[in-house]
Scaffold this active site. Structure first.
Site, PDB file in Angstrom:
ATOM      1  N   LYS A 184      21.210 -10.163 -30.841  1.00  0.00           N
ATOM      2  CA  LYS A 184      20.741  -8.057 -31.676  1.00  0.00           C
ATOM      3  C   LYS A 184      19.165  -8.805 -32.066  1.00  0.00           C
ATOM      4  O   LYS A 184      18.385 -10.021 -32.311  1.00  0.00           O
ATOM      5  CB  LYS A 184      20.710  -7.449 -33.387  1.00  0.00           C
ATOM      6  CG  LYS A 184      19.882  -7.173 -33.853  1.00  0.00           C
ATOM      7  CD  LYS A 184      20.456  -6.656 -34.581  1.00  0.00           C
ATOM      8  CE  LYS A 184      19.815  -5.871 -35.940  1.00  0.00           C
ATOM      9  NZ  LYS A 184      20.769  -5.832 -37.311  1.00  0.00           N
ATOM     10  N   LYS A 232      14.746  -7.246 -32.785  1.00  0.00           N
ATOM     11  CA  LYS A 232      14.234  -6.397 -33.233  1.00  0.00           C
ATOM     12  C   LYS A 232      13.405  -5.431 -31.932  1.00  0.00           C
ATOM     13  O   LYS A 232      12.636  -6.857 -31.513  1.00  0.00           O
ATOM     14  CB  LYS A 232      13.572  -7.168 -35.150  1.00  0.00           C
ATOM     15  CG  LYS A 232      14.508  -7.532 -35.597  1.00  0.00           C
ATOM     16  CD  LYS A 232      14.718  -6.047 -36.451  1.00  0.00           C
ATOM     17  CE  LYS A 232      15.346  -6.678 -38.202  1.00  0.00           C
ATOM     18  NZ  LYS A 232      16.779  -5.124 -38.246  1.00  0.00           N
ATOM     19  N   ASP A 275      17.627  -3.319 -32.696  1.00  0.00           N
ATOM     20  CA  ASP A 275      17.413  -2.684 -33.868  1.00  0.00           C
ATOM     21  C   ASP A 275      15.998  -2.295 -33.980  1.00  0.00           C
ATOM     22  O   ASP A 275      15.320  -3.053 -33.827  1.00  0.00           O
ATOM     23  CB  ASP A 275      17.814  -3.941 -35.342  1.00  0.00           C
ATOM     24  CG  ASP A 275      17.988  -2.593 -36.158  1.00  0.00           C
ATOM     25  OD1 ASP A 275      17.588  -2.112 -35.679  1.00  0.00           O
ATOM     26  OD2 ASP A 275      18.595  -3.963 -36.931  1.00  0.00           O
ATOM     27  N   ASP A 279      22.136   2.448 -39.420  1.00  0.00           N
ATOM     28  CA  ASP A 279      21.737   1.832 -40.575  1.00  0.00           C
ATOM     29  C   ASP A 279      21.489   2.670 -41.666  1.00  0.00           C
ATOM     30  O   ASP A 279      22.045   2.938 -42.284  1.00  0.00           O
ATOM     31  CB  ASP A 279      21.239   0.229 -39.578  1.00  0.00           C
ATOM     32  CG  ASP A 279      20.591  -0.664 -40.859  1.00  0.00           C
ATOM     33  OD1 ASP A 279      20.875  -0.513 -41.928  1.00  0.00           O
ATOM     34  OD2 ASP A 279      20.792  -1.426 -40.583  1.00  0.00           O
TER      35      ASP A 279
HETATM   36  O1  OSB Z   1      17.964  -3.499 -40.277  1.00  0.00           O
HETATM   37  O2  OSB Z   1      19.982  -4.672 -39.754  1.00  0.00           O
HETATM   38  C1  OSB Z   1      19.032  -4.524 -40.324  1.00  0.00           C
HETATM   39  C2  OSB Z   1      17.090  -7.257 -41.849  1.00  0.00           C
HETATM   40  C3  OSB Z   1      16.193  -6.924 -42.513  1.00  0.00           C
HETATM   41  C4  OSB Z   1      16.415  -5.722 -43.323  1.00  0.00           C
HETATM   42  C5  OSB Z   1      16.965  -4.913 -42.270  1.00  0.00           C
HETATM   43  C6  OSB Z   1      17.987  -5.506 -41.472  1.00  0.00           C
HETATM   44  C7  OSB Z   1      17.796  -7.025 -41.292  1.00  0.00           C
HETATM   45  C8  OSB Z   1      18.432  -7.579 -40.313  1.00  0.00           C
HETATM   46  C9  OSB Z   1      18.683  -9.392 -40.572  1.00  0.00           C
HETATM   47  O3  OSB Z   1      18.836  -7.347 -38.888  1.00  0.00           O
HETATM   48  C10 OSB Z   1      19.491  -9.585 -41.393  1.00  0.00           C
HETATM   49  C11 OSB Z   1      20.333 -10.473 -41.566  1.00  0.00           C
HETATM   50  O4  OSB Z   1      20.434 -11.555 -40.599  1.00  0.00           O
HETATM   51  O5  OSB Z   1      21.059 -11.045 -42.302  1.00  0.00           O
HETATM   52 MG    MG Z   2      19.136  -2.675 -38.695  1.00  0.00          MG
END
Ligand code: OSB
Ligand code: MG
Length: 368
Positions: A162, A164, A189, A239
């Protein structure tokens, strides 16, 4: 059960590598841990996933502490509780503040599992012996850096990558990844970085055969997501927009989402998470377990939840060593070849490392 003592600790742990989203960069994780003691001495642990600032949701570490101290702990201390499902009933008079509620509910689930001599996974009704793990990669300085990182994670065996995205770090990035890794499950994401006006741009992602796009639009929206989904081939996964079973039902009925990311803290605890799981199973909506850069304690709750049968997509719950030099549980959560083996001892299944916790603690308070 009767919880007679509660301790809240604030911990500060340094991340091995900074983590950047469309909202900013984390170098440290500051969070609350909650230790609950039952009348017979059994101790359960919960973790608040609230961050220091309200970028992901309106809750913060300080609002969680306030809610726990002034409202939630008084509703729990010395009350007779027969099953953790009753915790949400005790909290019925308190609106929202789901991450704060989940912190205490998680500790009570841990106590309950130990007292009934089950793993937390068994107490929830899960029966997987191992779970599939994906990895979430923050925004990098260059596409070359990202490709090098992804290459390493693919070699490590992670079942899904995944990435960002945000405006100006999206189409070219995903095109390069798809060209470089034609057979890897890849998703994006956006953490709410786009608006419906960006539909034409988001449609360009359809070319790259992404498993899904997570939360492209506003954190409080399910209407525009439904409009967007009609224009996209790529499945949308919500989410930030999902706080409850009711939110889930409405989003599914509207066609705003085809997949749900369940985060225990965001939905107010394991009981609600399980309800969402069950509803999605009945309605052919696959789910997966999201992450909030948790310490080993929050991670252990995620591992247990993921053993439920409709967690059919790899989650964000990577091993401890992806985040920390030293975690606060023994053994640490280990992901190997894209799997985490579910622990088999009662409760969260990992021993809590009190020395490590003490070393990371910057504040604490006791309630009884
Ligand atoms: O949007 O899923 C998310 C981390 C912090 C806040 C939001 C998100 C995330 C991640 C990482 O995508 C998740 C992880 O590795 O714990
Ligand atoms: Mg997310």
């Amino acid at each position: 059960m009767k919880i007679t003592d509660i301790t809240i600790r604030q911990l500060q742990m340094k991340l091995k590598a900074p983590f950047t989203t469309s909202f900013g960069t984390f170098t440290h994780k500051n969070f609350l841990l909650l230790e609950a003691k039952e009348a017979d001495g059994t101790i359960g642990w919960g973790e608040s996933v609230a961050f220091e600032s309200p970028w992901y949701s309106e809750e913060t570490l300080q609002t969680n502490w306030h809610m726990l101290e002034d409202f939630l702990i008084p509703l729990i201390l010395n009350k007779q509780i027969n099953h953790p499902d009753e915790v949400s009933e005790l909290f019925a008079s308190i609106r929202k503040n789901n991450m704060a509620k989940s912190t205490i509910e998680g500790a009570i689930w841990d106590v309950y599992a130990q007292q009934t001599n089950q793993t937390l996974a068994q107490a929830l009704g899960g029966d997987k012996e191992k779970i599939e793990v994906g990895i979430s990669i923050g925004i990098q300085d260059s596409i070359e850096d990202l490709v090098a990182l992804v290459d390493g994670y693919v070699k490590d065996g992670f079942k899904r990558i995944k990435v960002k995205i945000k405006p100006s770090w999206d189409i070219d990035v995903m095109r390069t990844l798809r060209e470089t890794f034609p057979n890897v499950a890849i998703m994006a994401d956006a953490n709410s970085a786009y608006r419906l006006e960006d539909t034409a741009l988001l449609q360009q992602l359809d070319e790259f055969d992404l498993t899904m796009i997570e939360q492209p639009l506003a954190s409080d929206d399910i209407i525009d997501h439904a409009t967007l989904q009609k224009e996209l081939k790529t499945p949308i996964c919500l989410d930030e927009s999902i706080h409850s079973l009711e939110d889930t039902r409405k989003a599914v009925e509207l066609g705003s989402t085809k997949i749900i990311n369940i985060k225990i803290g965001r939905v107010g605890g394991l009981t609600e998470a399980k309800k969402i799981h069950d509803y999605c199973a009945e309605n052919n909506i696959p789910v997966w377990c999201g992450g909030m850069l948790e310490s080993g304690i929050g991670r252990s709750h995620n591992v247990a939840l993921t053993t439920l049968p409709n967690f059919v997509l790899p989650g964000d719950t990577a091993g401890s060593n992806r985040y920390w030099e030293k975690d606060i549980i023994k053994p640490e959560v280990v992901s190997e070849d894209g799997y985490i083996i579910v622990p088999t001892t009662a409760g969260i299944g990992y021993e809590v490392d009190r020395e490590a916790i003490d070393a990371y603690t910057v504040a604490q308070k006791h309630y009884n």
